[in-house]
Scaffold this active site. Sequence first.
Site, mmCIF file in Angstrom:
data_model
loop_
_atom_site.group_PDB
_atom_site.id
_atom_site.type_symbol
_atom_site.label_atom_id
_atom_site.label_comp_id
_atom_site.label_asym_id
_atom_site.label_seq_id
_atom_site.Cartn_x
_atom_site.Cartn_y
_atom_site.Cartn_z
ATOM 1 N N GLN A 158 0.832 -1.129 0.104
ATOM 2 C CA GLN A 158 0.027 0.067 0.129
ATOM 3 C C GLN A 158 0.923 1.216 -0.045
ATOM 4 O OE1 GLN A 158 -2.644 0.606 3.380
ATOM 5 N NE2 GLN A 158 -3.982 1.607 2.367
ATOM 6 N N PRO A 283 8.198 0.808 7.950
ATOM 7 C CA PRO A 283 8.077 2.345 7.749
ATOM 8 C C PRO A 283 6.568 2.842 8.321
ATOM 9 C CG PRO A 283 7.488 1.116 5.660
ATOM 10 C CD PRO A 283 8.241 0.153 6.559
ATOM 11 N N GLY A 285 3.333 1.887 11.475
ATOM 12 C CA GLY A 285 2.650 1.239 12.485
ATOM 13 C C GLY A 285 2.390 -0.104 12.391
ATOM 14 N N GLY A 286 1.525 -0.165 11.390
ATOM 15 C CA GLY A 286 0.825 -1.486 11.035
ATOM 16 C C GLY A 286 0.434 -1.315 9.697
ATOM 17 N N MET A 287 0.357 -2.597 9.316
ATOM 18 C CA MET A 287 -0.263 -2.828 7.738
ATOM 19 C C MET A 287 -1.425 -3.972 7.813
ATOM 20 S SD MET A 287 -0.710 -1.723 4.797
ATOM 21 C CE MET A 287 -1.937 -2.574 3.657
ATOM 22 N N GLU A 288 -2.388 -3.724 7.351
ATOM 23 C CA GLU A 288 -3.529 -4.866 7.651
ATOM 24 C C GLU A 288 -3.559 -5.888 6.542
ATOM 25 O OE1 GLU A 288 -3.825 -1.803 6.542
ATOM 26 O OE2 GLU A 288 -5.443 -1.318 5.162
ATOM 27 N N HIS A 312 -6.516 -1.465 15.452
ATOM 28 C CA HIS A 312 -6.738 -0.837 14.201
ATOM 29 C C HIS A 312 -6.714 -1.975 12.868
ATOM 30 C CE1 HIS A 312 -6.322 2.880 11.342
ATOM 31 N NE2 HIS A 312 -5.433 1.953 10.788
ATOM 32 N N GLU A 313 -5.510 -2.351 12.911
ATOM 33 C CA GLU A 313 -5.356 -3.360 12.034
ATOM 34 C C GLU A 313 -6.075 -4.717 11.788
ATOM 35 O OE1 GLU A 313 -3.494 -1.783 9.978
ATOM 36 O OE2 GLU A 313 -2.314 -0.541 11.316
ATOM 37 N N HIS A 316 -9.577 -3.505 10.178
ATOM 38 C CA HIS A 316 -9.381 -3.245 8.644
ATOM 39 C C HIS A 316 -9.874 -4.506 8.047
ATOM 40 C CE1 HIS A 316 -7.615 0.483 7.519
ATOM 41 N NE2 HIS A 316 -6.480 0.330 8.040
ATOM 42 N N GLU A 335 -9.683 4.025 6.049
ATOM 43 C CA GLU A 335 -9.132 4.748 7.274
ATOM 44 C C GLU A 335 -9.912 5.520 8.297
ATOM 45 O OE1 GLU A 335 -6.281 3.431 8.077
ATOM 46 O OE2 GLU A 335 -5.534 2.671 5.977
ATOM 47 N N ASP A 390 0.904 8.146 -1.777
ATOM 48 C CA ASP A 390 1.367 8.290 -0.502
ATOM 49 C C ASP A 390 1.055 9.512 0.200
ATOM 50 O OD1 ASP A 390 2.187 5.466 -0.405
ATOM 51 O OD2 ASP A 390 4.076 5.878 -1.009
ATOM 52 N N TYR A 398 -8.025 9.488 8.461
ATOM 53 C CA TYR A 398 -8.211 8.893 9.726
ATOM 54 C C TYR A 398 -9.138 9.413 10.821
ATOM 55 C CZ TYR A 398 -3.955 6.119 8.491
ATOM 56 O OH TYR A 398 -3.207 5.257 7.810
ATOM 57 N N ARG A 572 9.969 4.212 11.697
ATOM 58 C CA ARG A 572 8.447 4.264 11.292
ATOM 59 C C ARG A 572 8.331 5.833 11.140
ATOM 60 N NH1 ARG A 572 3.817 3.597 16.110
ATOM 61 N NH2 ARG A 572 2.013 4.193 14.721
ATOM 62 N N LYS A 574 5.859 7.816 11.017
ATOM 63 C CA LYS A 574 5.068 8.595 11.736
ATOM 64 C C LYS A 574 5.766 9.089 13.076
ATOM 65 C CE LYS A 574 1.500 8.290 15.241
ATOM 66 N NZ LYS A 574 0.691 7.430 16.018
HETATM 67 N N1 BES Z 1 -3.273 0.945 5.751
HETATM 68 C C1 BES Z 1 -2.441 1.548 6.708
HETATM 69 C C2 BES Z 1 -1.282 2.125 6.470
HETATM 70 C C3 BES Z 1 -1.028 2.529 5.057
HETATM 71 C C4 BES Z 1 -2.150 3.715 4.767
HETATM 72 C C5 BES Z 1 -0.049 2.505 4.113
HETATM 73 C C6 BES Z 1 -1.919 4.475 3.343
HETATM 74 C C7 BES Z 1 0.091 3.026 2.883
HETATM 75 C C8 BES Z 1 -0.876 4.236 2.703
HETATM 76 C C9 BES Z 1 -2.624 1.163 8.117
HETATM 77 O O1 BES Z 1 -3.608 0.328 8.705
HETATM 78 C C10 BES Z 1 -2.418 2.155 9.220
HETATM 79 O O2 BES Z 1 -3.111 2.998 9.275
HETATM 80 N N2 BES Z 1 -1.352 2.381 9.888
HETATM 81 C C11 BES Z 1 -1.387 3.279 10.922
HETATM 82 C C12 BES Z 1 -1.983 2.929 12.366
HETATM 83 C C13 BES Z 1 -2.136 3.874 13.065
HETATM 84 C C14 BES Z 1 -3.215 4.960 12.744
HETATM 85 C C15 BES Z 1 -2.939 3.154 14.359
HETATM 86 C C16 BES Z 1 0.245 3.677 11.118
HETATM 87 O O3 BES Z 1 0.994 2.920 10.543
HETATM 88 O O4 BES Z 1 0.630 4.649 11.748
HETATM 89 ZN ZN ZN Z 2 -5.471 1.908 8.878
#
Ligand code: BES
Ligand code: ZN
Length: 617
Positions: A158, A283, A285-288, A312-313, A316, A335, A390, A398, A572, A574
Site C-alpha cells: 500500500q 515504515p 505502525g501496522g499494515m492490515e 486498528h489493523e 481493517h 481509514e 502516499d 483517519y 517508522r 510517523k
Molecule cells: N493501511 C494503513 C497504512 C497505510 C495507509 C499505508 C496508506 C500506506 C498508505 C495502516 O492500517 C495504518 O493506518 N497504519 C497506521 C496505524 C495507526 C493509525 C494506528 C500507522 O502505521 O501509523
Molecule cells: Zn489503517
Amino acid sequence: MTACSPNNKVINETDTAVPAKADDTGSIEVGKDYHSFANPEEITVTHLDLDLRADFELKQLSGTVALDIQRAQPGANTLVLDTRDLDIKKVTVAGEAVPFELKTADENLGSALYIELPNNAERLLIEYQTSPSASGAQWLTPAQTAGKKHPFLFTQAQAIHARSFIPLQDSPKVRVTYTATIRTPKELLAVMSASNDPDTERDGVYEFNMPQAIPSYLIALAIGDLEFQAMGPRTGVYAEPSMLQAAAKEFEDTESMLIATENKYGPYGWDRYDLLILPPSFPFGGMENPRLSFITPTVIAGDKSLVALIAHELAHSWSGNTVTNATWRDLWLNEGFTTYLTYRIMEMIYGEARYNMEAVLGYQDLQNDIASLTSKDQILAIDLRGRDADDVFSNIPYEKGALFLREIEQKIGRDNFDTFLLQYFEDFAFKSITTDEFIAYLKTTLLAQYPDKLSAERIDLWIFEPGIPEGAPVPESDAFVNVDSARDAWLGGNMSANEIDTNAWTVHQWLYFLNNMPEQLNDKQLLALDTAFDLTNSKNNEIAHSWLMIAVQNEYKPAYDRLFDYLTSIGRNKLVKPLYRELSKTKEGKAFAKKAFDKAKAGYHPLTVSANEGFVN
Ligand code: BES
Ligand code: ZN
C-alpha cells in the site's frame, strides 16, 4: 526503460499515459483510478500464481507470475499492467512468447506494461525480476535484525508498491485470489497475506493460498528467521525468536478483540488472524495484510499502552479488506471507518476511560494537521491527481473520517449506527466502493431513515469541504482534567515538577501532558521536567517521541544523544518524520538531522528515505 524480446514486434500504441497529468485541472472523473495504468474495464485479472525465489545476495525476487484473465470487453486483446523498476524477461501464452512493451516510467506511477494477447487467451505467464531498490520491498542485512544472524525481507504494497514486486493491475478496484510458491534459503521462513501453516517444515519452499479475492495492495510477503507462538485459537504471532515472548504477551488481547469485533460487526471472514512483528525499520505502525497484519516492534511497550494499533489493523479486516476503497481518493473509507472501529474496539476491551483518552489525543492530532495542511489536503475525498498516492497520509482520512462517523453515531444513536455498519459491511463485502457510491448508499439508508437527524448538505460538508464542520463532536476525557491542572500549576510556577503526582498516570495522560506544552519552554523548565521524570530515557516510544519534539523545538541538548539514537534505530515514519521536519527548521538542527539521516539511511525503508531526505538536503 523499454524491453522487447527480439522476436517480438513492438506494439503499436500511443505513448499517452492513461492517468491524468499533474496539470490536469478539469473535474475529477469519479471512480477513475488516477494511480494505475491498468485497463481492468477491458481485461480483468482475476487470479495470480506466483513462483518466486528470494536472493538475499542480489536483493532480488525472481521467477514467474501467471495471471488468469477475463475479458470485460469482448475482443479486447491488449492487457495493460502496472510495473515499477521490474525487469520483464518474457511473456508467454501457452508456452508461446507474445509481444510486450514497457512504457517510459512515470515518476509516481512506474511503467505501464502493454501485452498483446492472442484471441481468447485466458492465462499468461510473465517471467520477471525485481530491482534491489524496489519501492515496495526492504531487504535487511543480518545486522539490521533483532537476531543479527539472518537477513530479512518484507514487502509493503500500500498504496501503489505492489507493482514494484509483481507486474499486475495495481488498483484497489481490482480483486484477485492468489497462490504462491516462495523459495528461500533453507533456514528462513516465508509468510504471506494468505494461509500460513505455523507447523510447516522449514525446507526453503513455502506454499500459500489466498482463496478470497483481495486488492493488490494487500499482497504481502516476509521472509526471515521467524517463529510462531499462539495467542488464542485463531490468533498468534510470528516474530524473530528474541521478540516472540514479549510480543505474544503485549498483544495477548488480540483474540478478545477479534471476538468483540465480530460480535458487533459480523463474522470475521478471513480464517486466522495472526500478527507479524517486523524489524524496527518497518515504515508504518501496522499494515492490515489479510490474515497476517504486519506490525512495528516500536509498540511493544510492556504495558499494552500502544495496542490500539492492533485494534486498528484488525478492524481493517472489515473496513478495508472486506469493503475496500475503490481509489486512493477514497482512502478515508478505509481509514476513517477503521479509526472509528478502533476506538470502539478499545472501549469494548479496555473501557470507556481509555476510549475517551484516545479519542481526545486523536482529535488533537487532527487539529494539528488542520492547522498545518493546505485546505485542499483537508478534504476527505482528496484530489490526488498527479500526486504521489502516499501523499494522502495525514490525520484527515483517519481522524476526520472517524469524527464524521462519530457525529452520525451521536445523531442517530449508537445501536442504530452499529446496525447500519453491520449491514454496510455485508452489502459491500468483497467489493470496492467510491466515496460517491457511499453517499448514494447513505441516501437510501440512513438519510431516508433519519431525515430529521441527518442531511445530505451536512454530509457533503464533511466529505467535500476542508476543516471540521462547525458543531462537530468534540471528544472529552475526565482523565485529562487533572493533567491540565498539573501542567498549568507547573507552568505558572505554583508547583515544582517533583510535586506533580504522576504515580497513577497512564501513557495517554503523559502524552496529553507533553503534547499540550507551550511551544517555548526554557532550559530550566526542560531540565526540571527531565530530572523529575527522566523523559529523555523513556522506554515508551510514543512518550519519547513527544518529548523529543519538545527537545528539538527548544534545542534542549541533553536529549540529543537519545534523539540521535532514536532517529537511527527506528524507521517508522510517523515517529521520525516530524522530528526531521522540526530539526530542519534551523541550520544547526539540519546539520544534526543530516548526520543522523546519513547514518540511518542504509537501514531505512525506501519510503522513509524518500519521505525525509528533503529535510536534510
Ligand atoms: N493501511 C494503513 C497504512 C497505510 C495507509 C499505508 C496508506 C500506506 C498508505 C495502516 O492500517 C495504518 O493506518 N497504519 C497506521 C496505524 C495507526 C493509525 C494506528 C500507522 O502505521 O501509523
Ligand atoms: Zn489503517
